[in-house]
Structure formats: C-alpha cells, structure tokens
Design an enzyme around this catalytic site. Sequence first.
Site, short mmCIF file in Angstrom:
data_model
loop_
_atom_site.label_atom_id
_atom_site.label_comp_id
_atom_site.label_asym_id
_atom_site.label_seq_id
_atom_site.Cartn_x
_atom_site.Cartn_y
_atom_site.Cartn_z
N TYR A 177 -1.06 4.38 10.66
CA TYR A 177 -1.40 3.41 11.69
C TYR A 177 -0.22 3.27 12.64
CZ TYR A 177 -5.44 1.76 9.04
OH TYR A 177 -6.64 1.68 8.39
N LYS B 288 1.67 1.86 7.35
CA LYS B 288 2.01 1.04 8.52
C LYS B 288 2.81 1.84 9.54
CE LYS B 288 0.81 -2.30 9.25
NZ LYS B 288 -0.54 -2.63 9.80
N ARG C 164 0.84 -1.20 0.00
CA ARG C 164 0.00 0.00 0.00
C ARG C 164 0.87 1.25 0.00
NH1 ARG C 164 -3.62 -1.49 5.16
NH2 ARG C 164 -1.71 -2.63 5.63
N HIS D 11 -0.84 1.40 16.27
CA HIS D 11 -1.10 0.22 17.12
C HIS D 11 -0.06 0.14 18.26
CE1 HIS D 11 -3.97 -1.16 14.13
NE2 HIS D 11 -3.04 -1.09 13.19
N GLU E 82 -5.88 4.50 13.69
CA GLU E 82 -6.83 3.56 14.30
C GLU E 82 -7.54 4.11 15.53
OE1 GLU E 82 -3.55 3.18 14.36
OE2 GLU E 82 -2.91 2.70 16.40
N ASP F 120 -2.97 -7.04 15.24
CA ASP F 120 -2.29 -5.74 15.28
C ASP F 120 -2.46 -5.07 16.64
OD1 ASP F 120 -4.93 -5.20 14.88
OD2 ASP F 120 -4.64 -3.94 13.11
N1 LIG Z 1 -4.67 -7.77 10.81
C1 LIG Z 1 -5.02 -6.79 10.01
O1 LIG Z 1 -4.50 -6.64 8.90
C2 LIG Z 1 -6.11 -5.86 10.41
C3 LIG Z 1 -6.53 -5.86 11.69
N2 LIG Z 1 -7.59 -5.10 12.10
C4 LIG Z 1 -7.97 -5.24 13.50
O2 LIG Z 1 -9.16 -5.98 13.65
C5 LIG Z 1 -9.71 -5.70 14.94
C6 LIG Z 1 -11.22 -5.45 14.84
O3 LIG Z 1 -11.44 -4.20 14.18
P1 LIG Z 1 -12.90 -3.64 13.87
O4 LIG Z 1 -13.82 -4.72 13.46
O5 LIG Z 1 -12.73 -2.48 12.97
O6 LIG Z 1 -13.37 -3.11 15.30
P2 LIG Z 1 -14.86 -2.76 15.74
O7 LIG Z 1 -14.72 -1.78 16.86
O8 LIG Z 1 -15.70 -2.39 14.57
O9 LIG Z 1 -15.41 -4.15 16.28
C7 LIG Z 1 -14.92 -4.78 17.42
C8 LIG Z 1 -16.06 -5.57 18.05
O10 LIG Z 1 -15.50 -6.36 19.10
C9 LIG Z 1 -16.49 -6.44 20.09
N3 LIG Z 1 -15.89 -6.95 21.32
C10 LIG Z 1 -15.12 -6.31 22.24
N4 LIG Z 1 -14.75 -7.16 23.22
C11 LIG Z 1 -15.29 -8.38 22.89
C12 LIG Z 1 -15.28 -9.67 23.48
N5 LIG Z 1 -14.63 -9.90 24.63
N6 LIG Z 1 -15.95 -10.68 22.87
C13 LIG Z 1 -16.61 -10.46 21.71
N7 LIG Z 1 -16.67 -9.26 21.11
C14 LIG Z 1 -16.02 -8.24 21.69
C15 LIG Z 1 -17.08 -5.05 20.16
O11 LIG Z 1 -18.34 -5.02 20.79
C16 LIG Z 1 -17.14 -4.69 18.67
O12 LIG Z 1 -18.41 -5.02 18.11
C17 LIG Z 1 -8.90 -4.52 15.47
O13 LIG Z 1 -7.89 -4.97 16.35
C18 LIG Z 1 -8.27 -3.95 14.22
O14 LIG Z 1 -7.08 -3.20 14.48
C19 LIG Z 1 -8.25 -4.27 11.23
C20 LIG Z 1 -7.83 -4.20 9.91
C21 LIG Z 1 -6.69 -4.95 9.42
C1 LIG Z 2 -5.35 -1.68 10.27
C2 LIG Z 2 -4.01 -2.14 9.91
O1 LIG Z 2 -3.19 -2.33 10.74
C3 LIG Z 2 -3.69 -2.38 8.54
O2 LIG Z 2 -4.50 -2.07 7.65
O3 LIG Z 2 -2.60 -2.87 8.28
MG LIG Z 3 -2.03 -3.77 11.33
#
Ligand SMILES: NC(=O)C1=CN([C@@H]2O[C@H](COP(=O)(O)OP(=O)(O)OC[C@H]3O[C@@H](n4cnc5c(N)ncnc54)[C@H](O)[C@@H]3O)[C@@H](O)[C@H]2O)C=CC1
Ligand SMILES: CC(=O)C(=O)O
Ligand SMILES: [Mg+2]
Length: 372
Positions: A94, A75, A15, A96, A118, A270
């Site tokens: 970002y 990143k 990206r 984190h 974020e 992340d």
């Molecule tokens: N690995 C990657 O490339 C990426 C990672 N992410 C990560 O994914 C994760 C989720 O992001 P979003 O969906 O945007 O967040 P969001 O805030 O939209 O959703 C998170 C959900 O988790 C729920 N939640 C909180 N504690 C909980 C528990 N103990 N049990 C069940 N549900 C619970 C909340 O109520 C909420 O609905 C974040 O850590 C974000 O940084 C996002 C984009 C890319």
């Molecule tokens: C959200 C994030 O960490 C990514 O898009 O890589």
């Molecule tokens: Mg990430």
Amino acid sequence: MLIGCPREIKPQEFRVGITPAAAHEAVAAGHRVIIEAGAGLGSGYSDDDYRAAGAGIVDTAAEIFATAEMVVKVKEPQPVERKQLREGQLLFTYLHLAPDAAQTRDLLDSGVTAIAYETVTDRNGGLPLLAPMSEVAGRLAPQVGAWSLQKANGGRGVLLGGVPGVRPANVVIVGGGVVGTAAARVAVGMGANVTVLDRSIPRMSYLDDIFQGRLTTQYSSAAGLADLLPVADMIIGAVLIPGAAAPKLVSRAQLSMMKPGAVLVDVAIDQGGCFETSHATTHADPIYEVDGVLHYCVANMPGAVARTSTQALGNATLPFMMALANKGWRLACAEDAHLMAGLNTHAGHLTYAAVGKALELPVMDPREALRV
Ligand SMILES: NC(=O)C1=CN([C@@H]2O[C@H](COP(=O)(O)OP(=O)(O)OC[C@H]3O[C@@H](n4cnc5c(N)ncnc54)[C@H](O)[C@@H]3O)[C@@H](O)[C@H]2O)C=CC1
Ligand SMILES: CC(=O)C(=O)O
Ligand SMILES: [Mg+2]
C-alpha cells in the site's frame, strides 16, 4: 527472483506482507524468499513456519532492502525504509500517495518501481487488493465507533442498538462501496438505525436490494448530508475516488451542527480523510475531540486484527506477486492492464494521474514507463 519481506515498523502494525503459504508458492515456483526475523509474529507466524515453507530468515530489514529484487510489504514505506529503496528494485505494498507529498518525493528520488495495492483494478471496476482490507475496516468501523460513543471514552453515552422502549443510535455511512457495505452489515446487525449515502445510483440499488428495508439509502449531496448532521450519533466516512485525495464532506464549521459526543469514524483517512478536521491517528491513541465531536482516524485499522487481515490480504496479493516474480514487472504489467493500474512510480517518474493531480506533479503515462 529474490523476494524480500521486512517486518512492518508503522506503530501498532502487526500484519506481514508474505504469509508462509505465499512463501511456499513462490519457493515452489523457483524463487528465493527472505523474511526478516520476527516479521510474522504479530500475525501468529513463527520464523520456523517460514523456514518450513522454504524461506530464509535474515536478521535485519537492511539486508532485505539491500538484496531483494522485489520488496513485499503491507503499509507504505516509512522514512527509514524509503532511504533504503533504490532504482531497479520493485516495491509491492500500500502507498496512498495522493495525500502524502513527502513519501511521493522520497519514492521518486529513490528511483524505485512502486506498485500500489490500492490502485490495482479488476475487470468489474473494483480494487481487488484494497477490497479485503476494506472488508475488515468496514466491519471494524461500527465496532470502534460504538466504543467511542461510550461515556468513559468521551462519547455521548449511546448504545448502538438501543433497548426496548429506547431508540437505537443513528449511524450515517458516507460511501456505500466495500467499506460502507461491510460497515452497514455490522451496524444493522448491532441494531442501529442506518442511512447510507452514495453518488452511484446502481450501488444504492444494490444496497437497497440486499438489505431488504433494513437501512435507508440517500443520494450524497452537501445539503442532504447537512440535514443528517444534527441527528447522527455516528458518521462513518467511507468514500473513495480511486487514487485521489478524499473529498472533504464535513467542514469544521459544520461540527457545531452535530450532537456533543457524537463520533466521526474516518476510514478514508488513508486518502487524506473526508472530514475537514480529520488527521491520522494510531491504534495507540486513536481518538481526539474537536468542537465536542470525537474523531477516530486510524489509517491502518486492519492491523488491529492482524491475523485475519494478513490472511485476507495474502490471499488477494498472491497471484499478482507471483505474476511479478515469474515475468518481471514489465512483462507482467504489459500483459495485465489491471496490474499496470497499480504502477505509481518508476525510475523517478510519477505514473499515476490522480496522484499527479493531487500533488501538482508531472505524470508519465505508465505505458511509456514500460520502455524507460
Ligand atoms: N483506514 C483504514 O485502515 C482503511 C481505509 N480504507 C479506505 O476506505 C476508503 C473506502 O474504500 P472502499 O470502500 O474500498 O472504496 P470503494 O471504491 O469500494 O467505495 C467508495 C464509494 O464511495 C462512493 N463515493 C465517492 N464519492 C462520494 C461522495 N462524494 N459521497 C458519497 N459517496 C461517494 C463511491 O461511489 C463508492 O461507492 C478508501 O479511502 C480506502 O483506502 C480501506 C481499508 C482500510
Ligand atoms: C488499506 C490500508 O491502508 C490498510 O489496510 O492499512
Ligand atoms: Mg491505510
């Protein structure tokens, strides 16, 4: 303002922080934009595309870090980039920080003013600069999980949708926010038997409404998740407590309750990951196995579909980048509490409470940071 965008150097990250369209808007508003040569190539943008938008092309990232008043990236800055950040410079990307003590230390030592995508908020309680990448990572999660379930990749050899006469796979999604909802859409579309766990009852009502009986919602408790471990073929970790380290929801001891060859896709990696045995992996080597259970823990999943992701991220960051460039960060943050929520470090001070809590560091109120 002089706005700079270096090429991303995290492994397999294709990206780019500024699209030609965003560069064009910034130049039209009277700013100067410099882009490192080749920065856009992974997303399908040539140096000439940026030149046509009015941006300058520079040969090295060092020139950008040395001169730009605002550095716009994707990143978190890597160690070699962190050494080049300085006080008085604005970093918009970002970060984190909660699970990353080393990066936090380096940003504080540099004195840079860092606004994390974020943790920027919106008036609906959402995270507008995380959401576009969550939409992407959520859609990718069942896809990479399905690939991991294939026998040749170490999985248990289960097809997500089953076939007539053979049951589909059981997909459990923990966290029904943006990632969880996008993952549910794809997993349901692939024909899997999907259960979404969340702690927000309004969120589960919403999911129940839009999926019209094509998935099951369940309140997220330790006992409820433990019941699902023996039946799950795939568990997608999609929880978030904004800015904080992810809660650990499956322990190492519990892996023995799972089927051999089942897969954990930890999108929340992340923020440190929501399974005890998760550690960040890269697109080059995405999967590893612990106690017979596969783990996919790529921290920059959207980088795999860089063109789509760069456009989606650029659409979301542009208005905030323009506000920061037009007004300077102090006025832009003073006028917009949602942008202020993105401020994580300034002049050696940590300004984000959840990061301070996770890393046991003192925190300065961001409103006070405006005066420092
Ligand atoms: N690995 C990657 O490339 C990426 C990672 N992410 C990560 O994914 C994760 C989720 O992001 P979003 O969906 O945007 O967040 P969001 O805030 O939209 O959703 C998170 C959900 O988790 C729920 N939640 C909180 N504690 C909980 C528990 N103990 N049990 C069940 N549900 C619970 C909340 O109520 C909420 O609905 C974040 O850590 C974000 O940084 C996002 C984009 C890319
Ligand atoms: C959200 C994030 O960490 C990514 O898009 O890589
Ligand atoms: Mg990430």
